[in-house]
Design a protein around this motif. Structure first.
Motif, short mmCIF file in Angstrom:
data_model
loop_
_atom_site.label_atom_id
_atom_site.label_comp_id
_atom_site.label_asym_id
_atom_site.label_seq_id
_atom_site.Cartn_x
_atom_site.Cartn_y
_atom_site.Cartn_z
N UNK A 147 11.99 16.39 -0.60
CA UNK A 147 12.55 15.58 -1.05
C UNK A 147 12.34 14.17 -1.33
N UNK A 148 11.42 13.52 -1.84
CA UNK A 148 11.18 11.92 -1.61
C UNK A 148 11.55 10.39 -2.75
N UNK A 149 12.46 10.46 -2.60
CA UNK A 149 12.64 8.67 -3.13
C UNK A 149 11.86 7.81 -2.52
N UNK A 150 10.83 7.80 -3.71
CA UNK A 150 9.92 6.72 -3.52
C UNK A 150 10.22 5.25 -2.51
N UNK B 274 0.06 8.88 -5.51
CA UNK B 274 1.24 8.17 -6.01
C UNK B 274 1.12 8.20 -6.93
N UNK B 275 2.02 9.31 -7.65
CA UNK B 275 2.10 9.38 -9.14
C UNK B 275 3.34 9.52 -9.82
N UNK B 276 4.39 9.11 -9.00
CA UNK B 276 6.43 9.31 -9.58
C UNK B 276 6.22 7.91 -9.85
N UNK B 277 6.90 7.46 -11.18
CA UNK B 277 7.73 6.49 -12.02
C UNK B 277 8.35 6.35 -12.55
N UNK B 278 8.21 5.29 -13.40
CA UNK B 278 9.72 5.72 -14.74
C UNK B 278 8.62 4.65 -15.76
N UNK B 279 8.86 4.81 -17.42
CA UNK B 279 8.94 4.39 -18.17
C UNK B 279 9.19 3.74 -19.35
N UNK C 292 11.90 -1.10 -12.58
CA UNK C 292 10.90 -0.84 -12.37
C UNK C 292 9.61 -1.32 -12.01
N UNK C 293 9.96 -2.30 -11.40
CA UNK C 293 9.14 -2.60 -10.45
C UNK C 293 9.92 -2.71 -9.16
N UNK C 294 10.80 -1.47 -8.87
CA UNK C 294 10.62 -1.52 -7.21
C UNK C 294 10.09 0.48 -7.08
N UNK C 295 10.58 0.44 -8.23
CA UNK C 295 9.90 2.46 -8.47
C UNK C 295 8.09 2.08 -8.31
N UNK C 296 7.85 1.71 -9.94
CA UNK C 296 6.83 1.68 -10.55
C UNK C 296 5.40 1.45 -8.95
N UNK C 297 5.52 -0.36 -8.98
CA UNK C 297 4.98 -0.63 -7.54
C UNK C 297 5.45 -0.89 -6.83
N UNK D 288 4.42 2.66 -4.90
CA UNK D 288 2.97 2.93 -5.05
C UNK D 288 1.97 1.93 -3.39
N UNK D 289 3.17 0.65 -2.95
CA UNK D 289 2.76 0.27 -2.02
C UNK D 289 3.59 0.91 -0.62
N UNK D 290 4.57 1.54 -1.30
CA UNK D 290 5.47 1.70 0.20
C UNK D 290 4.00 3.43 0.47
#
Length: 284
Positions: free
Chosen positions: A56-59, A84-89, A105-110, A113-115
């Protein structure tokens, strides 16, 4: 030894419980790779293909990324491929999106990936090898109306990936960015909230696609085999990008017709008073 194309690679995939992430987990495992599938959702061991494990990983969680690094170091002693595939639309007109929508959306999608990149880059540098694959979207290259927040974060993932292609190459690390168009997934049934004019058009695009997640995953692996910096997975994305580059007046007219269609639907149906976003838990 550089194992980024050899069988038996050590692979971590975020967002690996469904959609494109699950398809990628299966595709890597079918090649004989060892895969650590990660996601927010719970995943039963029997649901995973042979050769895959689950974490289990919360990005958005620094602690979860630290735990993932520790798991990889303890179990495998290194990593060959980070996906790094996880994200929201999400979609919505600019005057209907709140700042909280943008932060979400920035916290998850960008930053998700940065993390991932920040967590594993030191390991990949020490190894002198590795492959980072970041899932963006065709929306990171072409920018349809009513998708400002999604377009912006996906364009940022494309820019980040191009930067790392050059920055990490001297250390033997390859970077690619994946830019799929719409494909059939659980996205349409998961749209929530918001902006009805956008929700209707998004559902039509998703449900009208003939592409499956498995087909997209197969194209991703082909692109990785060829070390393509930008992996365009389908004809629609390639055609739209060529139009933007070489037929710009046609591209602009198409985008403006799309925006005009939204305006007319709003005027006919009167949904402009409602606000919000449409969203799901995996990429489109």
């Amino acid at each position: 030894m550089n194992k980024t194309n050899a069988p038996g690679r050590r692979v971590l995939v975020t967002g690996g419980a469904s959609g494109l992430g699950a398809a990628l987990v299966s595709a890597f495992a079918a090649r004989g790779d060892r895969v650590l599938a990660t996601d927010l959702a719970e995943q039963a061991p029997e649901a995973l293909p042979r050769g895959a494990e689950y974490l289990r990983l919360d990005v958005t969680s620094d602690d979860d990324w630290t735990a993932a690094l520790a798991r990889v170091e303890e179990a495998w002693g290194g990593l060959d491929v980070l996906v790094n595939n996880a994200g929201v639309a999400a979609g919505g007109r600019i005057d209907h999106l709140t700042l909280d929508d943008w932060r979400w959306i920035t916290e998850i999608n960008l930053f998700g990936v940065v993390r991932g990149c920040r967590t594993f880059t030191p390991m990949l540098k020490r190894q002198g090898s590795g492959y980072i694959v970041n899932t963006a979207s065709a929306a990171g290259l072409i920018h349809p109306p009513t998708m400002s927040s999604y377009n912006a974060v996906k364009a940022a993932v494309v820019a980040l990936s191009e930067t790392l292609q050059h920055e990490l190459a001297p250390y033997g690390v390859t970077t690619s960015v994946v830019c799929p168009s719409f494909f059939r997934t659980n996205l349409a049934s998961s749209l929530r909230g918001g902006d009805p004019a956008v929700e209707a058009s998004a559902g039509k695009l998703i449900n009208g696609s003939k592409l499956t997640a498995d087909e997209i995953a197969a194209e991703v692996l082909k692109g990785m085999d060829r070390r393509r910096p930008v992996i365009l997975t389908d004809r629609a994305g390639r055609t739209a990008l060529r139009a933007k580059r070489w037929l710009r007046p046609l591209y602009d007219r198409t985008m403006r017709r799309t925006a005009e269609g939204v305006r007319r639907r709003v005027e006919r149906g009167g949904p402009a008073a409602k606000t919000g976003t449409t969203s799901t838990e995996k990429h489109a």
